[in-house]
Design a protein around this motif. Structure first.
Motif, PDB file in Angstrom:
ATOM      1  N   ALA A 198       0.835  -1.204   0.000  1.00 31.57           N
ATOM      2  CA  ALA A 198       0.000   0.000   0.000  1.00 31.57           C
ATOM      3  C   ALA A 198       0.870   1.254   0.000  1.00 31.57           C
ATOM      4  O   ALA A 198       0.558   2.250  -0.663  1.00 31.57           O
ATOM      5  CB  ALA A 198      -0.940  -0.010   1.202  1.00 31.57           C
ATOM      6  N   GLY A 199       1.984   1.214   0.728  1.00 30.83           N
ATOM      7  CA  GLY A 199       2.884   2.365   0.772  1.00 30.83           C
ATOM      8  C   GLY A 199       3.529   2.637  -0.581  1.00 30.83           C
ATOM      9  O   GLY A 199       3.663   3.793  -0.992  1.00 30.83           O
ATOM     10  N   GLU A 200       3.933   1.578  -1.266  1.00 28.73           N
ATOM     11  CA  GLU A 200       4.527   1.740  -2.595  1.00 28.73           C
ATOM     12  C   GLU A 200       3.503   2.299  -3.586  1.00 28.73           C
ATOM     13  O   GLU A 200       3.831   3.150  -4.421  1.00 28.73           O
ATOM     14  CB  GLU A 200       5.068   0.402  -3.095  1.00 28.73           C
ATOM     15  CG  GLU A 200       6.317  -0.053  -2.357  1.00 28.73           C
ATOM     16  CD  GLU A 200       6.692  -1.491  -2.653  1.00 28.73           C
ATOM     17  OE1 GLU A 200       7.884  -1.833  -2.507  1.00 28.73           O
ATOM     18  OE2 GLU A 200       5.792  -2.291  -3.022  1.00 28.73           O
ATOM     19  N   SER A 201       2.263   1.827  -3.489  1.00 33.76           N
ATOM     20  CA  SER A 201       1.214   2.336  -4.375  1.00 33.76           C
ATOM     21  C   SER A 201       0.953   3.814  -4.116  1.00 33.76           C
ATOM     22  O   SER A 201       0.828   4.606  -5.053  1.00 33.76           O
ATOM     23  CB  SER A 201      -0.075   1.535  -4.179  1.00 33.76           C
ATOM     24  OG  SER A 201       0.049   0.247  -4.724  1.00 33.76           O
ATOM     25  N   ALA A 202       0.875   4.196  -2.837  1.00 29.96           N
ATOM     26  CA  ALA A 202       0.632   5.602  -2.504  1.00 29.96           C
ATOM     27  C   ALA A 202       1.772   6.484  -3.008  1.00 29.96           C
ATOM     28  O   ALA A 202       1.546   7.574  -3.537  1.00 29.96           O
ATOM     29  CB  ALA A 202       0.459   5.760  -1.002  1.00 29.96           C
ATOM     30  N   ALA A 203       2.998   5.995  -2.870  1.00 33.13           N
ATOM     31  CA  ALA A 203       4.148   6.772  -3.345  1.00 33.13           C
ATOM     32  C   ALA A 203       4.087   6.958  -4.856  1.00 33.13           C
ATOM     33  O   ALA A 203       4.403   8.042  -5.375  1.00 33.13           O
ATOM     34  CB  ALA A 203       5.453   6.080  -2.937  1.00 33.13           C
ATOM     35  N   SER A 204       3.677   5.916  -5.577  1.00 36.92           N
ATOM     36  CA  SER A 204       3.596   6.058  -7.035  1.00 36.92           C
ATOM     37  C   SER A 204       2.521   7.070  -7.422  1.00 36.92           C
ATOM     38  O   SER A 204       2.718   7.865  -8.340  1.00 36.92           O
ATOM     39  CB  SER A 204       3.330   4.704  -7.698  1.00 36.92           C
ATOM     40  OG  SER A 204       2.050   4.206  -7.381  1.00 36.92           O
ATOM     41  N   ALA A 205       1.384   7.064  -6.722  1.00 36.71           N
ATOM     42  CA  ALA A 205       0.337   8.046  -7.019  1.00 36.71           C
ATOM     43  C   ALA A 205       0.838   9.468  -6.785  1.00 36.71           C
ATOM     44  O   ALA A 205       0.526  10.379  -7.557  1.00 36.71           O
ATOM     45  CB  ALA A 205      -0.904   7.757  -6.173  1.00 36.71           C
ATOM     46  N   ARG A 206       1.620   9.665  -5.732  1.00 35.88           N
ATOM     47  CA  ARG A 206       2.186  10.997  -5.483  1.00 35.88           C
ATOM     48  C   ARG A 206       3.137  11.403  -6.602  1.00 35.88           C
ATOM     49  O   ARG A 206       3.132  12.563  -7.035  1.00 35.88           O
ATOM     50  CB  ARG A 206       2.912  11.017  -4.127  1.00 35.88           C
ATOM     51  CG  ARG A 206       1.974  10.981  -2.925  1.00 35.88           C
ATOM     52  CD  ARG A 206       2.706  11.299  -1.633  1.00 35.88           C
ATOM     53  NE  ARG A 206       3.722  10.308  -1.295  1.00 35.88           N
ATOM     54  CZ  ARG A 206       3.486   9.208  -0.576  1.00 35.88           C
ATOM     55  NH1 ARG A 206       2.264   8.953  -0.127  1.00 35.88           N
ATOM     56  NH2 ARG A 206       4.482   8.372  -0.295  1.00 35.88           N
ATOM     57  N   ARG A 207       3.946  10.456  -7.093  1.00 35.37           N
ATOM     58  CA  ARG A 207       4.850  10.769  -8.211  1.00 35.37           C
ATOM     59  C   ARG A 207       4.062  11.130  -9.461  1.00 35.37           C
ATOM     60  O   ARG A 207       4.410  12.067 -10.187  1.00 35.37           O
ATOM     61  CB  ARG A 207       5.762   9.574  -8.514  1.00 35.37           C
ATOM     62  CG  ARG A 207       6.845   9.332  -7.490  1.00 35.37           C
ATOM     63  CD  ARG A 207       7.915   8.371  -8.025  1.00 35.37           C
ATOM     64  NE  ARG A 207       7.360   7.108  -8.501  1.00 35.37           N
ATOM     65  CZ  ARG A 207       7.159   6.037  -7.742  1.00 35.37           C
ATOM     66  NH1 ARG A 207       7.430   6.078  -6.444  1.00 35.37           N
ATOM     67  NH2 ARG A 207       6.670   4.919  -8.264  1.00 35.37           N
ATOM     68  N   PHE A 208       2.994  10.375  -9.729  1.00 35.83           N
ATOM     69  CA  PHE A 208       2.185  10.652 -10.917  1.00 35.83           C
ATOM     70  C   PHE A 208       1.586  12.057 -10.838  1.00 35.83           C
ATOM     71  O   PHE A 208       1.591  12.799 -11.824  1.00 35.83           O
ATOM     72  CB  PHE A 208       1.065   9.622 -11.060  1.00 35.83           C
ATOM     73  CG  PHE A 208       1.533   8.209 -11.254  1.00 35.83           C
ATOM     74  CD1 PHE A 208       2.811   7.904 -11.705  1.00 35.83           C
ATOM     75  CD2 PHE A 208       0.678   7.149 -10.977  1.00 35.83           C
ATOM     76  CE1 PHE A 208       3.234   6.599 -11.880  1.00 35.83           C
ATOM     77  CE2 PHE A 208       1.084   5.844 -11.145  1.00 35.83           C
ATOM     78  CZ  PHE A 208       2.357   5.555 -11.598  1.00 35.83           C
ATOM     79  N   GLN A 209       1.068  12.428  -9.664  1.00 40.80           N
ATOM     80  CA  GLN A 209       0.470  13.757  -9.530  1.00 40.80           C
ATOM     81  C   GLN A 209       1.531  14.845  -9.647  1.00 40.80           C
ATOM     82  O   GLN A 209       1.288  15.894 -10.250  1.00 40.80           O
ATOM     83  CB  GLN A 209      -0.273  13.880  -8.201  1.00 40.80           C
ATOM     84  CG  GLN A 209      -1.039  15.197  -8.052  1.00 40.80           C
ATOM     85  CD  GLN A 209      -2.076  15.387  -9.145  1.00 40.80           C
ATOM     86  OE1 GLN A 209      -2.882  14.491  -9.383  1.00 40.80           O
ATOM     87  NE2 GLN A 209      -2.078  16.534  -9.807  1.00 40.80           N
TER      88      GLN A 209
END
Length: 197
Positions: free
Chosen positions: A41-52
């Motif tokens: 879940a942490g890795e997914s959240a980090a990727s969403a932040r990078r995308f934004q």
């Protein structure tokens, strides 16, 4: 923030409410079949932040995708600068959708909007896409988008260990009316964006 509406979808910025379904997608072994191990879940959240952050900084990147009728988040579609070290250059179109969204043509519909933005607004001469050779669903989307491939450009992905996911195919789409076939942008594709759609 650039947002797109297609007949059935909205391509938009990322929201806090996207994080739980995004994490569930990235924990699904079928979604990750051609991408590598499931993400935490942490890795997914980090990727969403990078995308934004990319969307905010560049005006393009990976947009969150929602279905207009329901408002439900179903994954991402968008454009990304390709990492250095690849055997080609370009800007990549990529997508990843949750399993319930597969088979509805959403990836094709949303990726067409991303391609139009890349060609008409950004002015890219070419957009590429890559995936593992076994990912026939994503390759079918690429063909529906009018992208073409040359088997001579198949390659071993430098960021993938030896195994069935290492060999990749490369597809290309040219801007309509662009006859400069020798041009290659300075950018090139990053691993792990494509999945079924």
């Amino acid at each position: 923030m650039i947002e797109f509406r297609t007949e059935r979808l909205v391509l938009r910025g990322w929201r806090a409410s996207d994080l739980a379904p995004w994490a569930a997608m990235n924990a699904d072994p079928q979604v990750r079949e051609f991408l590598g191990p499931p993400l935490t879940a942490g890795e997914s959240a980090a990727s969403a932040r990078r995308f934004q952050a990319d969307l905010d900084a560049k005006g393009y990147g990976f947009w969150a995708v929602e279905v207009r009728d329901t408002g439900g988040f179903v994954g991402f579609v968008g454009l990304d600068d390709v990492d250095e070290g690849m055997p080609f250059t370009g800007v990549e179109v990529g997508w990843r959708l949750a399993r319930p969204a597969w088979g509805h043509g959403y990836a094709t519909e949303a990726a067409r909007a991303a391609l139009r933005h890349g060609f008409d607004t950004i002015g890219l001469p070419e957009i590429v896409a890559i995936t593992a050779v076994g990912n026939v669903r994503s390759q079918a989307v690429m063909r529906r988008l009018g992208m073409t491939t040359d088997p001579g450009e198949d390659f071993d992905h430098p960021e993938v260990d030896s195994g069935p996911l290492r060999r990749h195919v490369l597809y290309r789409a040219r801007r309509p009316g662009n006859s400069d076939h020798g041009h290659r942008d300075r950018h090139g594709p990053r691993r792990g964006h494509l999945d079924a759609g």
